[in-house]
Each structure stands twice: as C-alpha cells, then as structure tokens.
Design an enzyme around this catalytic site. Structure first.
Site, PDB file in Angstrom:
ATOM      1  CE  LYS A 182      41.147  36.459  35.928  1.00 20.37           C
ATOM      2  NZ  LYS A 182      42.253  35.619  35.802  1.00 20.37           N
ATOM      3  CD  GLU A 258      34.013  33.122  21.537  1.00 18.99           C
ATOM      4  OE1 GLU A 258      33.836  31.979  21.166  1.00 18.99           O
ATOM      5  OE2 GLU A 258      33.337  33.907  20.918  1.00 18.99           O
ATOM      6  CB  CYS A 292      38.792  26.434  22.488  1.00 21.50           C
ATOM      7  SG  CYS A 292      38.911  27.623  21.392  1.00 21.50           S
ATOM      8  CD  GLU A 389      38.088  22.114  25.712  1.00 19.85           C
ATOM      9  OE1 GLU A 389      37.611  22.368  27.144  1.00 19.85           O
ATOM     10  OE2 GLU A 389      38.249  22.959  25.014  1.00 19.85           O
TER      11      GLU A 389
HETATM   12  P1  NAD Z   1      39.569  28.351  33.065  1.00 19.69           P
HETATM   13  O1  NAD Z   1      37.931  28.602  32.767  1.00 19.69           O
HETATM   14  O2  NAD Z   1      39.774  27.594  34.078  1.00 19.69           O
HETATM   15  O3  NAD Z   1      39.981  30.035  33.136  1.00 19.69           O
HETATM   16  C1  NAD Z   1      39.685  31.089  32.143  1.00 19.69           C
HETATM   17  C2  NAD Z   1      39.829  32.251  32.946  1.00 19.69           C
HETATM   18  O4  NAD Z   1      38.607  32.341  34.169  1.00 19.69           O
HETATM   19  C3  NAD Z   1      41.176  32.646  33.734  1.00 19.69           C
HETATM   20  O5  NAD Z   1      41.496  33.884  33.728  1.00 19.69           O
HETATM   21  C4  NAD Z   1      40.675  32.229  35.103  1.00 19.69           C
HETATM   22  O6  NAD Z   1      41.672  32.878  36.157  1.00 19.69           O
HETATM   23  C5  NAD Z   1      39.310  32.831  35.269  1.00 19.69           C
HETATM   24  N1  NAD Z   1      38.458  32.286  36.333  1.00 19.69           N
HETATM   25  C6  NAD Z   1      38.711  30.902  36.762  1.00 19.69           C
HETATM   26  N2  NAD Z   1      37.540  30.562  37.707  1.00 19.69           N
HETATM   27  C7  NAD Z   1      37.039  31.723  37.934  1.00 19.69           C
HETATM   28  C8  NAD Z   1      35.787  32.458  38.760  1.00 19.69           C
HETATM   29  N3  NAD Z   1      35.181  31.651  39.448  1.00 19.69           N
HETATM   30  N4  NAD Z   1      35.415  33.541  38.308  1.00 19.69           N
HETATM   31  C9  NAD Z   1      35.989  34.365  37.618  1.00 19.69           C
HETATM   32  N5  NAD Z   1      37.322  34.125  36.969  1.00 19.69           N
HETATM   33  C10 NAD Z   1      37.481  32.829  36.673  1.00 19.69           C
HETATM   34  O7  NAD Z   1      39.912  28.170  31.599  1.00 19.69           O
HETATM   35  P2  NAD Z   1      41.391  28.050  31.220  1.00 19.69           P
HETATM   36  O8  NAD Z   1      42.057  26.607  31.596  1.00 19.69           O
HETATM   37  O9  NAD Z   1      42.124  29.039  31.570  1.00 19.69           O
HETATM   38  O10 NAD Z   1      41.479  27.790  29.593  1.00 19.69           O
HETATM   39  C11 NAD Z   1      41.169  26.642  29.025  1.00 19.69           C
HETATM   40  C12 NAD Z   1      39.590  26.684  28.549  1.00 19.69           C
HETATM   41  O11 NAD Z   1      39.335  27.926  27.661  1.00 19.69           O
HETATM   42  C13 NAD Z   1      39.260  25.354  27.705  1.00 19.69           C
HETATM   43  O12 NAD Z   1      37.987  24.890  28.321  1.00 19.69           O
HETATM   44  C14 NAD Z   1      39.213  25.932  26.057  1.00 19.69           C
HETATM   45  O13 NAD Z   1      38.314  25.406  25.408  1.00 19.69           O
HETATM   46  C15 NAD Z   1      38.645  27.320  26.707  1.00 19.69           C
HETATM   47  N6  NAD Z   1      38.622  28.083  25.548  1.00 19.69           N
HETATM   48  C16 NAD Z   1      37.884  28.704  24.800  1.00 19.69           C
HETATM   49  C17 NAD Z   1      38.160  29.374  23.525  1.00 19.69           C
HETATM   50  C18 NAD Z   1      36.855  29.955  22.679  1.00 19.69           C
HETATM   51  O14 NAD Z   1      37.049  30.752  21.875  1.00 19.69           O
HETATM   52  N7  NAD Z   1      35.780  29.189  22.861  1.00 19.69           N
HETATM   53  C19 NAD Z   1      39.336  29.944  23.257  1.00 19.69           C
HETATM   54  C20 NAD Z   1      40.534  29.725  24.225  1.00 19.69           C
HETATM   55  C21 NAD Z   1      40.247  28.679  25.437  1.00 19.69           C
END
Ligand code: NAD
Length: 485
Positions: A182, A258, A292, A389
């Site tokens: 997803k 992650e 991240c 962040e």
């Molecule tokens: P996000 O948490 O908003 O969304 C991530 C994913 O989760 C998306 O596919 C989103 O549609 C889905 N999602 C959102 N709410 C949900 C819910 N209630 N239930 C199920 N799925 C849901 O994050 P983002 O804005 O897409 O990405 C940025 C974040 O990701 C930053 O905090 C960044 O640090 C983190 N990140 C971490 C790593 C790592 O390896 N640690 C790598 C890349 C990004």
C-alpha cells in the site's frame, strides 16, 4: 488500457490485484499531483476495504506455491527484477520526479538504490540458514529453521517511492512471503510500476499486489484484522506507526516499523572541515531534506562553530532551486502545501525564539511547493525545530563545548534513527558512536543507507531492521524442532 494511462506514459494506474489490473470496487480514483506545479498528472484507482480483502485472498491463495519454490528460483526472479530495473533507471527516475518532485539526480540515485535491494535479496534468498546444536543436557538436538512468516502487508511513505517499496518487497519475496503493497497516495505510480516490473521478472499472480488508497486507515485495519495476514512492515511517521502498532496488537501481527528521525550531526573541533561540510550537505540535502535520515540538528564545537556555520550557509545558498525535472536543479519542491507550511512554521518558531537566519528563510515566489535552502544560527534549545522532524531544506545550528555536552544534546530526543559524527580522533569517534542512542551512526560520513547493512532505529524511531541479513529474518519465523536420534 485505462482512461488515464496516456497521462503517465503507459504506467498502469489501476490496482494490481491477483495478477490483474482492476478498478477499485466503487470506481473512485485518487488524483496525483506534480509538486513542482500543483497540477494533476494522473489519477489512480482508490482501493476500498473490499479490494483490500480481495488482495488478502489473492496473497493467501498464492502463498503455498511461492513458499514452496526453490530459494534459487525466487532468487533468480529477484535478480531479473534487478536487471530490469537497472535497464530502466532513467524511466523510474522520471516517474519519481513526476509524482514526488525531487531533483533528477536524487531520483536517479533512488532508482539505483532501489534496484540494489532486488540484487541483495536475490543473493540472500539462498542464504536463509538455520542451525543445529546439541541441547546443553545432551539429550537431543536443537534444530532451528527460518520459515516464511506468511501474507505480509507493506505500507510505504512518499519520500522514497521506489526504495521504500523494494526494501520491503526484496526480503519478503526472498523469504517466500506473498505481499500487499500500500503506497502513499501522493506517490502511487512508482509502486504500481514496480509491481508490473516484478510480474515481468516472473513473480506469479497474487504474490505481489499493489493497492493505492486514500482510505488507508480503514483498508489497512481490515487487512490486519484478517487472520491470514501475519506481518506488517511499515515505513512512515512515528505518529501513524503508533496507531498501527496498537491495531496490530489486536490480532498479534508481527511488526517491523521504520519511523521518523531527528538526526543530530556533531562536528568536533578537530574534524576535517572540508569533509564535514561535504557530509553535512549530503546528510541535510539528499532528497531536499525530505529523508528520515536527514540531519535535523547541527551541533558544532565552539572553536570551529563560526567558520563551519558560515561555510555551510555559503554552500546552501549556492544550491539551485527549481523543478526536479530540470537537470540544472539541485533542490526540487517539497511534496505538498502542508509540508511547506510546516517547514515555514518551524523556521518562524526558531526566529521568534531568537535564532538568526544565515541564508534562506522564505519560500520563493513561484508555483509549486518550493522552500529556499536555509541555515539558522544560534538556535536556542527550546526551539521546536530541534524537537520535530523538519523534513525540509533547513539546517538549525547549535554550538557545544566538550564531548559530554555533545552526547547529552544529541540524545535529548525521543527519536533514535541515525546520528552523524565528524572527528579525526577515531577513538573518540567510536566512543561517541557507542554512546549515541541511535540505530545507525555515520562516522565521518553523511550517508549510511546501504542494502547490505541493517537499517533501523531505536527509541521511537522504530522496531526491527531492513536491509542486510536482518532484513530477510524480519519476514521469517524461527521454528525450533527438538530432535532425538
Ligand atoms: P505517514 O506516516 O503519513 O504515511 C506513511 C504511510 O502510511 C502512507 O502510505 C500512508 O498512506 C499510510 N497511512 C497513513 N495513516 C494511516 C493509517 N491510519 N493506517 C494505515 N496507514 C496509514 O508518513 P509520510 O508522510 O508518508 O512519510 C514521511 C515519514 O516517514 C517521516 O516521518 C519519515 O521520517 C518517515 N520515514 C521513515 C523511514 C525509515 O526508514 N525510518 C524512511 C522513510 C520515511
């Protein structure tokens, strides 16, 4: 061919479900924007709960066959995927730029990095070793095998639309798991293209299903509640990660998380400052700061602080800001308006708290979601920008005195993904690396990501590791067989 396929140069825009391209069960679609202009460049099918459960049917149905294939066969399919993706690096880079906005050089780097996960896990597929030991009492043998965990739900963010998908798909497929990916609704096109590429490489129908959805909270919850789903691998914010960990608890689904970061970048006075500036630019500006692993707080030892801050400001001011599709741009736009508003608010909060703007500090006057590379001097410890962040091209600078203060400041956060340290004293560098509360450390390096290494965080930055052999084990269960002979 769907109505919108031509808008995206032949890339599929429907759900990839059980080896077929299908519309969502209620026909809804999600608009995909070009962040450099705000224009809609495509629409993709918007999966419903019913689609999610159909994908679980498909993945569960394909599970026994895929898990039963020879590891070498799974490995060779992944190897083919690596080769196909490498041949198409430029196509993938263009697609990433179109929906994510990042600079073309960053997008090319991501496409290459993403393909490398297929190569690494093609190699790991045949190295899923177990163990055989004699029980301490001598009565029997202890045989341990690592079996595929089963149907895996993979949820990915928009900031690395290709690499975050392949970092999960590679090990899941190598281990013998079937998957439902997803992707983030901002960047579904790259994920759909990767799903198609895997089919072309020989992955059977149902093994990889790709379901964009703007209704992720209900769709993912319904999948987690289905007892056939045994694994959630999530990359995204800590906020959403906490919600999903709680949901997964209801059906005791295994989780790899992650999550967000707040990386400190520590420069000691004895550091090679040329190398430290170069590393700082990579750690801060890879992906325009939307990583991240992005350096989120700079701590510079007092004797070199003025020089380092001035040199960093000069380097940041020299970056060219523009559409990612223009090869002359070093920095593309942020992903969307809320992301830019957040960055602007953090800069305003730091200025109100007494920080000085050494360069940047504003959004340029042009369409799209751009923000100027920014360096903030003398940021006070209470400024929110040091706690949250940033996810944008902003470097807050803090001065420290002595190793103890540097470590205390660096560890003063609930996050613990990565930290960077620059010093010529290797003994101190290693001691500080051990004292830092983070899953990864870049010692005299501004980039740590490597498919062969275990990537992941401690504290609220995550649970589990991706990449390396550890990444394969996340998609297995250890089975212990007590044997007498
Ligand atoms: P996000 O948490 O908003 O969304 C991530 C994913 O989760 C998306 O596919 C989103 O549609 C889905 N999602 C959102 N709410 C949900 C819910 N209630 N239930 C199920 N799925 C849901 O994050 P983002 O804005 O897409 O990405 C940025 C974040 O990701 C930053 O905090 C960044 O640090 C983190 N990140 C971490 C790593 C790592 O390896 N640690 C790598 C890349 C990004």
């Amino acid at each position: 061919m769907t109505a919108t396929a031509t808008e995206t140069s032949g890339v599929g825009t429907d759900l990839l479900l059980g080896g077929e391209r299908v519309a969502s069960s209620d026909g809804e679609r999600i608009p995909v924007q070009d962040p450099a202009t705000g224009e809609v460049v495509a629409t993709v099918a918007n999966a419903t709960v019913a689609d999610g459960l159909r994908a679980v049917d498909a993945a569960a149905g394909a599970g026994a066959d895929w898990a039963g294939r020879a590891p070498r066969q799974r490995g060779e399919i992944l190897r083919r995927a690596f080769e196909l993706m490498t041949e198409r690096t430029e196509d993938f880079a263009q697609l990433i730029v179109r929906e994510n906005g990042k600079a073309l050089a960053d997008a090319r780097g991501e496409a290459t990095y993403a393909a490398e996960f297929f190569r690494w896990y093609a190699e790991e597929a045949v190295r899923n070793t177990g163990s055989l030991t004699t029980a301490p009492g001598g009565a029997n043998r202890i045989l341990v095998v690592h079996q595929p965990i089963g149907v895996s739900v993979l949820v990915t963010p928009w900031n690395f639309p290709a690499a975050m998908a392949t970092r999960k798909l590679g090990p899941a497929l190598a281990a013998g798991c079937t998957t439902i990916l997803k992707p983030a609704s901002d960047t579904p096109l790259t994920a759909l293209a990767i799903g198609e590429l895997l089919e072309e490489a020989g992955v059977p129908p149902g093994v990889v299903n790709v379901l964009p959805s703007s209704r992720s909270s209900v769709v993912v919850k319904a999948m987690l509640d289905d007892p056939r789903v045994r694994k959630l691998s999530f990359t995204g914010s800590t906020e959403v990660g906490r919600v999903l960990l709680a949901q997964a608890g209801d059906s005791v689904v295994d989780c790899s998380m992650e999550l967000g970061g707040n990386a400190p970048f520590v420069v000691f006075a004895d550091a090679d400052l040329d190398a430290a500036i170069e590393g700082a630019m990579v750690a801060k500006m890879r992906n325009g700061g939307e990583a991240c692993t992005a350096a989120n707080r700079f701590y510079v030892e007092a004797p070199v602080a003025a020089e380092f801050n001035a040199r960093l400001a000069e380097a940041m001011a020299g970056l060219r800001v523009g559409p990612g599709s223009d090869p002359g741009s070093d920095v593309g736009p942020l992903i969307n308006q809320p992301a830019r508003d957040k960055v602007a608010a953090l800069v305003a909060g730091a200025s109100d708290a007494g920080a000085t703007v050494l360069t940047g500090g504003t959004a340029p006057e042009r369409p799209g979601y751009f923000y100027l590379p920014t360096v903030l001097g003398d940021v006070p410890p209470e400024a929110p920008i040091l706690r949250e962040e940033i996810f944008g091209p902003v470097a807050p600078m803090v001065t420290f005195e002595g190793t103890e203060e540097a470590v205390a400041m660096a560890n003063d956060t609930e996050f613990g993904l990565v930290a960077y340290v620059y010093t010529r004293d290797l003994g101190r560098g290693l001691a500080v690396s051990e004292a830092l509360e983070s899953g990864m450390v870049g010692l005299n390096r501004g980039l740590v990501s490597d498919p062969a290494a275990p990537f992941g965080g401690v504290k609220q930055s995550g649970v589990g590791r991706e990449g390396g052999h550890e990444g394969l084990l996340e998609f297995t269960e250890s089975k212990y067989i007590a044997v007498s002979w």
